[in-house]
Design a protein around this motif. Structure first.
Motif, short mmCIF file in Angstrom:
data_model
loop_
_atom_site.label_atom_id
_atom_site.label_comp_id
_atom_site.label_asym_id
_atom_site.label_seq_id
_atom_site.Cartn_x
_atom_site.Cartn_y
_atom_site.Cartn_z
N ILE A 1 45.19 37.58 52.86
CA ILE A 1 44.26 36.98 51.89
C ILE A 1 45.06 36.14 50.90
O ILE A 1 45.96 36.64 50.23
N PHE A 2 44.72 34.86 50.82
CA PHE A 2 45.34 33.95 49.86
C PHE A 2 44.33 33.66 48.75
O PHE A 2 43.15 33.39 49.04
N GLN A 3 44.78 33.72 47.51
CA GLN A 3 43.89 33.40 46.40
C GLN A 3 44.62 32.56 45.36
O GLN A 3 45.76 32.86 44.98
N LYS A 4 43.93 31.50 44.92
CA LYS A 4 44.50 30.63 43.88
C LYS A 4 44.05 31.13 42.52
O LYS A 4 42.86 31.37 42.30
N ARG A 5 44.99 31.30 41.62
CA ARG A 5 44.67 31.76 40.25
C ARG A 5 45.35 30.84 39.24
O ARG A 5 46.31 30.15 39.56
N GLU A 6 44.83 30.89 38.03
CA GLU A 6 45.46 30.15 36.93
C GLU A 6 46.19 31.12 36.02
O GLU A 6 45.64 32.17 35.66
N ARG A 7 47.42 30.79 35.70
CA ARG A 7 48.19 31.63 34.80
C ARG A 7 48.74 30.79 33.65
O ARG A 7 49.03 29.61 33.82
N LYS A 8 48.85 31.43 32.49
CA LYS A 8 49.39 30.73 31.33
C LYS A 8 50.88 30.98 31.22
O LYS A 8 51.34 32.11 31.21
N GLU A 9 51.61 29.90 31.15
CA GLU A 9 53.07 29.99 30.98
C GLU A 9 53.46 29.00 29.89
O GLU A 9 53.20 27.80 30.01
N ASP B 1 38.43 44.73 49.35
CA ASP B 1 39.30 43.84 48.57
C ASP B 1 38.52 42.65 48.02
O ASP B 1 38.67 42.28 46.84
N LEU B 2 37.67 42.04 48.85
CA LEU B 2 36.90 40.89 48.40
C LEU B 2 35.89 41.26 47.31
O LEU B 2 35.64 40.48 46.40
N LYS B 3 35.34 42.47 47.40
CA LYS B 3 34.41 42.93 46.37
C LYS B 3 35.14 43.02 45.02
O LYS B 3 34.60 42.59 43.98
N ARG B 4 36.36 43.55 45.03
CA ARG B 4 37.14 43.65 43.79
C ARG B 4 37.39 42.25 43.21
O ARG B 4 37.23 42.02 42.00
N ARG B 5 37.77 41.31 44.07
CA ARG B 5 38.05 39.96 43.62
C ARG B 5 36.78 39.28 43.10
O ARG B 5 36.81 38.53 42.11
N HIS B 6 35.65 39.55 43.77
CA HIS B 6 34.39 38.98 43.32
C HIS B 6 34.01 39.53 41.95
O HIS B 6 33.52 38.78 41.08
N GLU B 7 34.22 40.81 41.73
CA GLU B 7 33.89 41.41 40.44
C GLU B 7 34.75 40.82 39.34
O GLU B 7 34.28 40.57 38.23
N GLU B 8 36.03 40.56 39.64
CA GLU B 8 36.90 39.90 38.66
C GLU B 8 36.37 38.50 38.35
O GLU B 8 36.34 38.08 37.18
N HIS B 9 35.97 37.80 39.40
CA HIS B 9 35.43 36.45 39.21
C HIS B 9 34.16 36.48 38.36
O HIS B 9 34.00 35.67 37.43
N ALA B 10 33.27 37.43 38.66
CA ALA B 10 32.00 37.52 37.93
C ALA B 10 32.22 37.84 36.45
O ALA B 10 31.44 37.42 35.59
N LYS B 11 33.28 38.59 36.15
CA LYS B 11 33.58 38.95 34.76
C LYS B 11 34.47 37.91 34.09
O LYS B 11 34.81 38.04 32.92
N GLY B 12 34.85 36.91 34.84
CA GLY B 12 35.71 35.87 34.28
C GLY B 12 37.13 36.32 34.09
O GLY B 12 37.86 35.77 33.23
N ILE B 13 37.58 37.33 34.89
CA ILE B 13 38.93 37.87 34.76
C ILE B 13 39.88 37.11 35.66
O ILE B 13 39.60 36.92 36.84
N GLU B 14 40.99 36.68 35.13
CA GLU B 14 42.04 36.07 35.92
C GLU B 14 43.35 36.70 35.52
O GLU B 14 43.78 36.61 34.37
N ASN B 15 43.97 37.36 36.48
CA ASN B 15 45.25 38.04 36.17
C ASN B 15 46.41 37.07 36.26
O ASN B 15 46.37 36.16 37.05
#
Length: 357
Positions: A306-314, A343-357
């Motif tokens: 599973i590949f996922q693109k995320r935004e991180r602050k640096e 796994d996808l359910k966890r990622r979807h829940e993060e997305h729905a809550k606006g969480i980006e690690n």
């Protein structure tokens, strides 16, 4: 240089939108489009309150391969077809339903059906345990009388079938489960847009999983033969030539325009392991998917990445990074899709809550 790249991206996006819009203008809708629209309206009317309250989430899953006819449907008898049993999409629908999702399945007619494919697997495994030439009377399992001789294997199979039926009944009656079918690439793309726009009202509570194998090439509707291509037309040249066009790439339309707040997942299947990561990253950039599930053809039932693109602050600036996670099928699980859905359910829940690690 950066400005030039942005300009090129805008031009590419504009060309993509134009090509997709032209496809819909030039290609007629499925003949049963009104029936499908009514089914969708009825389905979401029934579950709207719980979806609106956030008590349910929506999963829209596509599966099976599309066909590209050489003649104009419904008179077509020859096709360029994509191989796909639809087994993965069917399994994903089952496990998403068990997680409480309200599921809309857009699948190829004749492909694997959710829950039914489990019965087929059960029957196939039962036959493997016996002599291949021995008759296995599965229907008799449902007509056994109490006084009939007990057969431990048949009892076990009957118990498993009842469990599958209970899961299916719960999916349709409690959680919500709607099946829509397609055959041609023309039908598929029209229905993909229709359902995507329909679920868009539920915004980030929607996960869209593109598991269908979509034709890369097709013949534009206006160029299709109106009737069956006659075999005697080949007698002079001995060859048949067809001018195929590249199929409009609708993934980006779905992601950016039809359901921009949904969590979008697609698949990348390759036969060459050495190019999987490169092709996946390229597709992620091109179609702006949240997640891409990559797999090799001969390992697809036991291993995915599973590949996922995320935004991180640096240093105060946002940078895009791509994470990857390799999943191996748990020997205790019947399908790797169970772990994939977890796994996808966890990622979807993060997305729905606006969480980006």
């Amino acid at each position: 240089m950066k400005k030039r790249k942005n300009d090129d991206e805008k031009n590419d996006n504009g060309d993509c939108v134009q090509k997709c819009n032209r496809f819909f203008v030039e290609t007629p809708e499925p003949l049963n489009i009104d029936v499908i629209k009514q089914s969708l309206d009825s389905f979401f009317s029934k579950h709207h309150q719980q979806l609106q309250n956030g008590n349910k989430k929506v999963a829209f899953v596509t599966s099976g391969g599309t066909s590209a006819p050489l003649e104009k449907p419904p008179m077509a008898v020859r096709f360029l077809d994509n191989f796909s049993s639809g087994a993965r999409g069917a399994a994903l629908c089952e496990y998403l339903s068990k997680e409480g999702y309200c599921v809309v399945s857009l699948r190829r007619t004749g492909s694997k059906m959710p829950f039914i494919r489990k019965c087929e697997n059960l029957f196939a495994n039962t036959k493997k345990k016996r002599n291949v030439h021995q008759h296995v009377d599965f229907l008799s399992m449902f007509t056994k009388n109490e006084e009939d001789d007990e057969n431990e294997e048949e009892n076990d199979t009957r118990t498993k079938l009842k469990s599958i039926q209970a899961d299916r009944q719960r999916a349709y009656a409690e959680f919500g489960f709607l099946e829509i079918e397609f055959t041609t690439v023309y039908e598929y793309l029209h229905l993909l847009r229709l359902v995507s726009e329909k679920v868009n009202v539920y915004a980030e509570d929607v996960i869209i999983i593109h598991a269908a194998a979509v034709s890369d090439f097709y013949i534009p509707w206006s160029e299709l033969a109106s009737h069956k291509i006659q075999s005697n037309a080949l007698e002079t040249s001995g060859s048949l030539f067809a001018n195929f066009s590249s199929t409009p790439k609708m993934l980006k339309m779905c992601r950016d325009m039809w359901a921009p707040n949904a969590f979008c997942v697609s698949f990348k299947l390759e036969t060459d392991a050495s190019i999987i990561e490169q092709k996946t990253l390229s597709a992620m950039e091109k179609y702006n998917m949240h997640c891409i599930v990559a797999n090799e053809l001969d390992k697809r039932y036991n291993e995915v990445t599973i590949f996922q693109k995320r935004e991180r602050k640096e240093a105060g600036e946002k940078t895009a990074v791509v994470d990857s996670l390799r999943l191996l099928r748990d020997p205790n699980e019947e399908d790797i899709e169970k772990q994939l859905v977890d796994d996808l359910k966890r990622r979807h829940e993060e997305h729905a809550k606006g969480i980006e690690n």
